[in-house]
Each structure stands twice: as structure tokens, then as C-alpha cells.
Design a protein around this motif. Structure first.
Motif, short mmCIF file in Angstrom:
data_model
loop_
_atom_site.label_atom_id
_atom_site.label_comp_id
_atom_site.label_asym_id
_atom_site.label_seq_id
_atom_site.Cartn_x
_atom_site.Cartn_y
_atom_site.Cartn_z
N ASN A 1 0.81 -1.22 0.00
CA ASN A 1 0.00 0.00 0.00
C ASN A 1 0.84 1.27 0.00
O ASN A 1 0.42 2.29 -0.53
CB ASN A 1 -0.93 0.03 1.22
CG ASN A 1 -2.02 -1.01 1.14
OD1 ASN A 1 -2.26 -1.58 0.08
ND2 ASN A 1 -2.67 -1.28 2.26
N ARG A 2 2.01 1.23 0.67
CA ARG A 2 2.80 2.45 0.80
C ARG A 2 3.90 2.54 -0.25
O ARG A 2 4.19 3.60 -0.76
CB ARG A 2 3.46 2.54 2.18
CG ARG A 2 2.55 2.39 3.37
CD ARG A 2 1.59 3.56 3.45
NE ARG A 2 1.04 3.77 4.78
CZ ARG A 2 0.17 2.97 5.38
NH1 ARG A 2 -0.20 1.83 4.82
NH2 ARG A 2 -0.32 3.29 6.56
N LEU A 3 4.56 1.42 -0.52
CA LEU A 3 5.77 1.46 -1.34
C LEU A 3 5.53 0.91 -2.75
O LEU A 3 6.42 0.98 -3.59
CB LEU A 3 6.89 0.67 -0.66
CG LEU A 3 7.23 1.19 0.75
CD1 LEU A 3 8.17 0.22 1.47
CD2 LEU A 3 7.87 2.57 0.68
N GLU A 4 4.35 0.38 -2.98
CA GLU A 4 4.02 -0.21 -4.28
C GLU A 4 5.02 -1.28 -4.72
O GLU A 4 5.36 -1.41 -5.88
CB GLU A 4 3.84 0.86 -5.34
CG GLU A 4 2.57 1.68 -5.05
CD GLU A 4 2.40 2.86 -5.99
OE1 GLU A 4 2.24 2.60 -7.18
OE2 GLU A 4 2.40 4.00 -5.50
N ILE A 5 5.53 -2.00 -3.74
CA ILE A 5 6.33 -3.21 -4.01
C ILE A 5 5.35 -4.37 -3.87
O ILE A 5 4.96 -4.73 -2.76
CB ILE A 5 7.50 -3.31 -3.00
CG1 ILE A 5 8.43 -2.10 -3.18
CG2 ILE A 5 8.26 -4.62 -3.19
CD1 ILE A 5 9.51 -1.99 -2.11
#
Lengths: 722, 221
Positions: free
Chosen positions: B85-89
Motif C-alpha cells: 500500500n505504501r511502497l508499491e512493491i
């Protein structure tokens, strides 16, 4: 003289194929196995909000009040919507009651928890295994009688009666159901997880009163569907409305695991009392089934018309079926709807009859093959499967399995399916620089559809598979059917074949003069356009395409299910036989898979590599449902107890034994054209495994899954060990 | 969707059926130390100086694939959610969200870990490897190539978790038997049924990784 007005779309003869029929690795395999493949549950368009849904904990209740004020105050929340307002009746646990969107997933989840709902709980039914407790929730479908079953049972040399059951199981797609939705003006972008790229936009549009033309659907990959991902669903509607209320920002709603298992699809149960009779030679003469099942609130569940399964021509039959309405999430299509259950009930009863007659069940299945619609196919498949299983050596009379605690057994299951091609359109474009695009509004469920389209285009155009740019997963491409019923491969291969033949004919027409010949004398082979029978006269593919100047060729091709049967590119109707080989520990009750042997006629196989994977996967699904899977509901509290992956069990890599696949590739099968393969191999496994366990331990374990407790109970019921 | 999660940190679950280990873990917010329900209480007592973070967002730094990422997350945020959600990994997938299926597997300090049951704040100061860190379409890892060769993938949603788990497994067991790998990869689940291909793929990759290591060793010598 050859007909030059109608292009020749026929598949090239087996011996002449360079691409079709050769194993090819899936085109998106490296993307998937390096984590680069982006599913729609992975995307995060700029400004994306997180949606969440409040679900009902009760099996049946009326909403008396709902207060969203606290939820609205939570920082980051952009919209809160009530789905089920006061007075509305909720009919199953997990049903959607309200939805929210917020700038973070944590805020969205907090907001859902802050919504206060009061319910008036109402009477419910969540279990259907005991039909005597179903009361007025049971609806009988009416009796169907053929021949004179009463007389036939009276005159029979052998009669067997038994009870069998197969519970509701859930699709449990690893990528849960859901979508990302965003508005731009009056247009809407939809990134779903769907088996229906061309159709889902229209489905959502009808629900929210937006023209399908204004809905753009994108999907590169889907993380599992198995029949449960066709409609836009309420989470599509809610994401669209939450987005609208949040200024059009993208809103993501993908169900959490619990909700996925509760409401996003399940396979109906099937329970029944079966009576089957044979004459002294083991010819089946009569069938009687009293079955019941649930598909959720609508009842439904099972198509009892399919009894007795495969052995359709049993002359005397009495069939009764009762649908039970339960307060549980609705059934959805499951890889071969109806067939696994009907196969399990039928084949179990036939093997139990064989055991009563002290006959080898293989002989009984063979002896009665004339009662099927395809006697030759079943006869040869039964023999082939028996040969691969080394049946003669490994089979023994039921329960006659030695003195050790671990007993080995073999069992048979049979199946049938349709699987002809669905409606599909393809646009094939040849550019002057030699590049090729094929566009279809289809989807690759992991079955290898993308790869198959490229292989068909490559075969037609005489190019390597890598030269074909396959474009699928977008609703702006020509429409192609939803992927269900094993109809995708037949549909897309036929439309792609026609579109690429049409495009190639245009290219032939453009280059024929420069080769001093006519278009009908040309063929495309090994990246060249060649004059047939004169290899000295040819152009490279690129040189040929340069002759187009600035004009690309763009041609369409269509598979129309109504005309397809006479065109011969695809067809339907397959048979399948599986034999399971298991070992059962009679002290612990644990069942171990040794082997599952799968023999299926599959028509023309485009890609043997992915075809074999389909059968492996279907067999493993059967191991899951035969040994592990069961949705467990508690009638006391009205809840499903295992909507998760700890207690809703799937087979792991150590649980499946060996799977031996026989793809029945032969000129005779090949000339039938392409037939879908997703469903057929998912059918016979449950029956084969159940029969193998009965053969091993000498007693029928009537209900799937064959868990240790059920195995031990069955052993105890016959008084001790096998 | 989540009516069983307890919303207030440290609030005891109302009834047994309302208990959620994840909700409990997410609500606690203690950084440092291994969190597991069994040892939590004793650890907290043994470390009276333990820093208590949250419930609001706190700044953290994560070492992912050799790169430092600074972000702010609430203590309840799992590593899986921080990545996705935060780093799009996004190679690690959120599937069961309860440490059962392995789709979210990452490697932390050399060990395969379910990122859905690891708190992001707890992953600070550790080496986190995701599939993107050791395999890309341009430079696929031997396992990625072997998964392709043996068609060990269908829908592909479990695949990244399997590849990561297989890498951690082979790093610790370079000479596995097939029986070893069936146990070693028992913590991952596939719904499409790709296990036949996975078995062959991992055995092939084991061979290739071993000979690559030997070749590398020879080159250095």
C-alpha cells in the motif's frame, strides 16, 4: 478447382504444423515468476482511496438502525454509504451492509468498525446435510420416471442402496474478488478481477445507469476465478459510488479473506440416497436417486437431470431432487458446474454395486459402456487408464488389502463435458514494418490463453511466437466471450485463426505481383512469403510487409458458436476417466494420495505444455475437495466457522502424490478441432478418490472430504479394522 | 469486512469467537523484540524500558532490497501492507492475511517470513528481500526461469511467494531431495494446482544454482 472465394480457415494438417501442437512456455511466465506482473489488486492509480465493506455477522436479520456518524468523523474518510438501511432484511452472513472509502486502508477499516448497526435476528437455516431439518426451506423438483424402475428393481439380481454426500466448498480465489474504479467526467475506468473483460463493463453500467460505452475495463492478469468472477458485483457498484462521492478519485475494494469465502462463490453441495441394480451379468438395469443440495438462499444447487451420470441410458430410472434454501452466500459457477457432484454420487454407487456383486468395477464400467453416449471413447479410456494404473496387478477385491495398518486401494471416476468455442472476435493487424498485433477482449485466467492466441497467429503467418504482439484484457478490443465452460480456447483460437488468415490473404494480394504470381500460389513459411513449390521465389516477411507502403492490413475474424460446428475449427463433447491410487492408515484415518491417473480426449491440442498443466491443476483441485475442503456451518449460531485458510483446508505440495496425465493426442481426436480443457479433468477425481478409499479399507466413507474422523467412523461402523 | 478485529489497542476481545490474533498484534504496537502471542507478555515485563509507539503513525526506515525506504506507518501496519500500500512493491501478495498461505513471503535476514504476520515497525534494522530484489524480467533468477520452463504457474498469484520461499529454502538446503522440498515448501498454497511444475522447477533451479556457484568459485580461484 479450389474455391478461391472462401478463405481456407482449416487447421493445417498435423504433420505440417510448426507451432501448434508443440509445447511453448507461457508468454507471461517470466513476468509472473519475477513479481513484475501487475494484477489489479496491485495497482495504485494516483490519489487512490481504499474502500472497505461492513458485512453482516448474522445469517438472517433485519437492520433496525444504522448510525454512520462516528465513521464519518474518522480522519481520512472520504465517503460512507449505507447499503442496507433500517427495515432491510439481510439473508446471509457476510452480506454487504455499508461501505466506506478513506485515504488509508487502516482508516477505512476503522470507519467500518465505527458504524453502529442494530439488528433484529431472524430464524435461519445454514445447514442442509440433514434434509429432515430443512422444513419448509426444502422444495422438491418433482419426480422424473423413465421405464419401469419398480419392476426392474424387483427383477434385478443385485441391488445396492447407499447414502453419499459432498459438502459446499468455496472457490477461495487467491486474488480475492474486487476492483479499482475511478471516474473522469462521465466516464469510468474499471480495473476488476474478472473472467469477463468484454462483458463486465455492461454489467456494472446496468447497475449504476452508465452506458457501457463510457466504461473502460483494463485487466492484464487475474489471480484465479474458477467460475466465480463473471459479474460486476456489489463491490463494483460500491467502489463506483464511493469514487463519485470522493470527487472521482480511484477507489479500491478487494474483499478480505473472510468475506471472500463467505460471499464470493461456492460450489453447491449434493447429498443423496442412491439405489442401483444390475442383472446377474453386471449390466445396470435400474437407477433411483433421491438427492438434495443447496446453492444458498435461492435453493437451486444441482441439476439432477444429469443422473445417472455418463451412464445415461440406464433403461429404468426414477429421479427426485430437492433444493434447500439456506442463509448462506450464493453459489457461483464452479469449474464444471454440477458435474463433480453428480459424478461422485453416480460412480460411488456403481463401485458399491460392483463390490456387492464381487465384480471388478473396471469390468462393470466397461461392461456398461454401451449405456454412455460415447461407448468407444469410454471403453478405450477405461482401458488406457487401467493400463497406466497397472490395474490388473494393483486392484484387489474391496477390503482385501492385507493385514498391515496401511491399506492401498484403487478407484475409478468418469466425466463428460461440452467445451466448444464461445463467441469471439479478433482483429489482426500487419504493419508495414512487419510487426503484428492481434487484439481480443479476452482474458488469460492462467490457462495460457495469451500464449495460445500467439501460437495460432504465428502458425498462420509463418512467424515465430515472439513476433506476435497479443493484446487482450481491454474492453476497447473486439469483444470475446467470458471465460467459462471451457469455451475460451475454442473461441479465441478460431477467431484468431480466421483474422490472421484474412490478414495474410491481404498480404498475399499485395505482394503477389512482385513475385510474378497470383495470391493463391503463395504461402507463409519461416518468416518468408514463398511461391508454393518454388522456393527460389520468395520475400522475407519484412520485405513483403514493406510492399504495403504506408497502409497497414487490419482484418477481423469471428467465431460464432452457431456456425462453428460446420466450420470445424472447434467442437464440444469430451469424455474422461481417472483412476486414483491411495493408501489409508487405518489406525490414524489419514488418506495419502499415491497417484491420480487422468485420461482425457481433448481434440486438437494447441499447446501441450499448458494443456497438461490444466489437467494437473484440475486433478489437484479434486484432491483438495476429496480430502480437505468443506465449508463448515454451525446451525446453533448461524455462522460459517472456517472462512479463512487455516481451517478451510487446501492441499499443499506434499499432499497430492503423483499425477499421471494422458493427453489423448491422435489424428482421430485432432480432426475434431479445438475443445476446451479447463472443466473436464476437474470432474472425475472426487469419485475416483472416494472409490479408491472404499477399495482400500473395505467400507464406504459416504461423505467427502475423506477426513481422518470420517474414515475412522466408517471403519468403526463395520466393526474394527479393514 | 472486519467486524471481528478489535479496534481499540489492548482492548480484550469480547468473546472467544471475536478473537483475532492479527487484530491483537496490530493493536499492541510495541517495537523491538519478537512478537508472538506466546511470549509477548513476559517480554514486555522483562523490558520495562521498551519504547511504546503509536497508535498514530510513526516514522520508520526499512531496508528493502538493499535500499533504505523512509515511511510513516501506524504500528499496526503489517510489512505486507507497508510494501503493497505504501511502497508499491507488490510481488508479495496479500491472500490469507493470517500466516497460512505464503503468498506474501519475503526474506528477512536470510529467512523466509510471512510478511502479513510481521509488523512493519518490527522489520526495521533488518535486511528485507522481496522477489523484485533478486529477479526481474530483464535479469530473471534461476528459479524464475525454472518456473517458466516447467510451467509452475497458472494464475500466478501464489507464484511470487513460492519463488521467494524456494529461494530461502535452497539458500539453506542447496542439495535437496524431492522429499525435502515437499516439506520445505509446505508453507505455501496454490489454488490453480501448480505443484507438479513447482517440484520440477525447484529441483532444476537447485542444480543450476549449485553449478553457477561452482563456476563462480572456480572463476575466483
Amino acid at each position: 478447382m479450389p474455391d478461391t472465394t472462401t478463405p481456407n480457415y482449416h487447421w493445417p494438417p498435423m504433420a505440417d504444423r510448426r507451432v501448434i501442437g508443440k509445447s511453448h512456455s507461457r508468454l507471461d511466465g517470466i513476468q509472473k515468476a519475477s513479481g513484475a506482473a501487475k494484477y489489479n489488486s496491485d495497482i495504485k492509480p494516483a490519489g487512490m482511496l481504499f474502500g472497505a465493506i461492513l458485512t453482516c455477522p448474522h445469517a438472517h436479520a433485519r437492520v433496525t438502525s444504522i448510525d454512520t456518524s462516528e465513521a464519518e468523523k474518522i480522519p481520512g474518510v472520504t465517503a460512507v454509504r449505507v447499503i442496507m438501511g433500517p427495515g432491510k432484511e439481510v439473508q446471509w452472513g457476510g452480506a454487504e451492509v455499508a461501505s466506506v472509502s478513506a485515504t488509508s486502508e487502516e482508516a477505512a477499516n476503522d470507519a467500518v468498525k465505527a458504524i453502529k448497526v442494530e439488528y433484529e435476528e431472524l430464524p435461519f437455516l445454514v445447514r442442509e446435510d440433514d434434509i429432515s431439518k430443512a422444513g419448509n426451506r426444502a422444495k422438491a423438483a418433482g419426480e422424473q420416471v423413465t421405464g419401469d424402475p419398480d419392476k426392474a428393481f424387483q427383477e434385478a439380481a443385485y441391488t445396492h442402496e447407499g447414502d453419499y454426500g459432498i459438502p459446499v466448498i468455496t472457490h477461495c480465489c487467491l486474488e480475492s474478488h474486487g476492483n479499482v474504479v475511478a471516474w473522469e467526467g462521465d466516464k469510468l475506468s474499471l480495473w476488476p478481477s474478472t473472467q469477463n473483460v468484454s462483458g463486465i463493463g455492461g454489467d456494472l453500467g446496468r447497475a449504476i445507469n452508465v452506458s457501457a460505452a463510457n466504461i473502460h475495463v483494463h485487466q492484464d492478469h487475474i489471480g484465479g476465478g474458477f467460475g466465480s468472477k463473471f459479474p460486476a458485483d456489489l463491490w463494483g457498484v460500491e467502489a463506483a459510488e464511493l469514487s463519485k462521492q470522493s470527487g472521482g478519485k480511484p477507489v479500491k475494494i478487494f474483499l478480505d479473506r473472510k468475506t471472500e469465502l463467505l460471499i464470493a462463490g461456492n460450489r453447491p453441495s449434493a447429498f443423496g440416497h442412491i439405489k442401483v441394480a444390475a442383472d446377474k451379468d453386471g449390466k445396470i438395469t435400474a437407477w433411483e436417486s433421491k438427492t438434495w443440495s443447496t446453492g444458498g438462499l435461492a435453493g437451486g444447487g444441482l441439476s439432477a437431470d444429469l443422473f445417472p451420470y455418463v451412464y445415461r441410458k440406464v433403461p429404468n430410472r426414477r429421479i427426485n431432487h430437492t433444493a434447500i434454501s439456506t442463509n448462506t452466500g450464493s453459489a457461483r459457477a464452479w469449474r464444471a458446474p454440477n458435474h463433480e457432484q453428480v459424478s461422485y454420487l453416480t460412480c460411488s454407487a456403481i463401485e458399491d454395486l460392483a463390490a456387492k456383486m464381487k465384480m471388478d468395477p473396471l469390468e462393470v464400467f466397461l461392461k456398461n459402456a454401451d449405456l454412455t453416449m460415447r461407448e468407444e471413447a469410454y471403453t478405450s479410456q477405461l482401458k488406457k487408464a487401467a493400463e497406466l494404473a497397472d490395474w490388473k496387478k494393483n486392484w484387489h477385491q474391496r477390503g482385501d488389502s492385507g493385514s498391515g495398518a496401511v491399506k492401498r486401494g484403487l478407484g475409478i471416476g468418469v466425466g463428460t463435458w461440452g467445451g466448444a468455442g464461445h463467441a469471439s472476435q479478433c482483429q489482426a493487424t500487419i504493419h508495414p514494418d512487419g510487426s503484428v498485433e492481434v487484439e481480443l477482449g479476452s482474458q488469460d485466467l492462467g490457462t495460457g490463453t495469451r500464449t495460445i492466441i500467439a501460437m495460432v497467429a504465428a502458425e498462420t503467418l509463418g512467424l515465430p511466437v515472439s513476433a506476435i504482439n497479443v493484446k487482450i484484457g481491454d474492453s476497447t478490443y473486439p469483444p470475446s466471450g467470458a471465460s467459462g465452460g471451457s469455451t475460451t480456447v475454442g473461441g479465441v483460437s478460431s477467431s484468431t485463426r480466421k483474422a490472421t488468415v484474412n490478414a495474410l490473404d491481404k498480404l498475399f494480394a499485395a505482394v503477389a505481383p512482385s513475385l510474378g504470381t497470383t495470391p493463391d500460389k503463395l504461402e507463409a513459411v519461416d518468416r518468408r512469403i514463398v511461391v508454393k513449390g518454388d522456393t527460389s521465389k520468395s520475400l522475407t516477411w519484412e520485405a513483403a510487409c514493406r510492399k504495403l507502403g504506408t497502409n497497414k492490413i487490419s482484418e477481423s475474424g469471428e467465431n460464432n458458436p452457431r456456425t462453428a460446428p460446420r466450420e470445424g475449427l472447434n467442437t464440444g463433447g469430451v469424455a474422461g476417466v481417472q483412476i486414483a491410487d491411495v493408501s489409508v492408515d487405518t489406525e490414524t484415518g489419514l488418506v495419502k494420495m499415491n497417484r491420480l491417473i487422468a485420461v482425457h480426449d481433448c481434440g486438437l491440442i494447441i499447446n501441450p505444455k499448458t494443456a497438461e498443466s490444466q489437467i494437473f491443476g484440475a486433478c489437484i483441485m479434486s484432491v483438495c475437495s476429496a480430502l480437505f475442503e468443506e465449508r463448515v456451518a454451525d446451525q446453533q449460531i448461524g455462522r460459517v466457522l472456517n472462512p479463512d485458510m487455516e481451517f478451510y483446508k487446501l492441499a499443499g505440495i506434499m499432499d497430492i502424490g503423483e499425477i499421471i496425465v494422458h493427453l489423448d493426442i491422435s489424428p482421430e481426436n485432432d480432426k475434431r478441432g479445438v475443445i476446451g480443457l479447463g472443466e473436464p479433468p476437474a470432474i472425475p477425481g472426487d469419485a475416483a478418490i472416494g472409490n479408491a478409499v472404499a477399495n482400500a479399507i473395505g467400507v464406504r466413507v459416504p461423505q467427502l472430504p475423506l477426513t481422518a474422523d470420517r474414515v475412522l467412523a466408517a471403519l468403526a461402523s463395520k466393526g474394527g479394522n479393514a | 469486512m472486519s467486524e471481528i478485529d478489535s479496534k481499540v489497542p489492548n482492548k480484550p476481545p469480547k468473546t472467544k469467537s471475536d478473537f483475532s490474533r492479527r487484530g491483537f498484534l496490530k493493536g499492541v504496537g510495541i517495537s523491538g523484540g519478537v512478537l508472538s502471542t506466546g511470549v509477548l507478555e513476559t517480554e514486555a515485563e522483562a523490558e520495562p524500558t521498551a519504547k511504546v509507539d503509536g497508535p498514530g503513525a510513526v516514522p520508520i526506515t526499512l531496508n528493502i532490497n538493499g535500499k533504505m525506504h523512509k515511511l510513516e506507518v501506524e504500528p499496526r501496519v503489517t510489512l505486507c501492507d507497508a510494501l503493497r500500500n505504501r511502497l508499491e512493491i507488490t510481488a508479495a501478495k496479500r491472500v490469507c492475511d493470517r500466516g497460512t498461505c505464503g503468498a506474501c513471503t519475503v526474506i528477512i535476514n536470510g529467512k523466509a517470513v510471512y510478511s502479513c504476520t510481521t509488523l512493519a515497525i518490527d522489520a526495521q534494522g533488518k535486511r528485507i528481500e522481496t522477489l523484485e530484489g533478486f529477479s526481474t524480467p530483464a535479469h530473471p533468477h534461476a528459479l524464475t526461469k525454472a518456473f517458466l520452463d516447467h510451467d509452475a504457474e497458472q494464475c500466478g498469484y501464489c507464484t511470487p511467494g513460492f519463488v521467494v520461499a524456494a529461494k530461502a529454502f535452497l539458500d539453506h538446503n542447496p542439495n535437496p531431495t524431492e522429499a525435502d522440498l515437499k516439506t520445505g515448501l509446505g508453507g505455501n498454497l496454490c489454488r490453480c494446482g501448480t505443484y507438479m511444475g513447482i517440484r520440477k522447477a525447484v529441483m532444476q533451479a537447485a542444480k543450476e544454482m549449485k553449478s553457477a556457484k561452482v563456476a563462480k568459485g572456480t572463476a575466483h580461484a
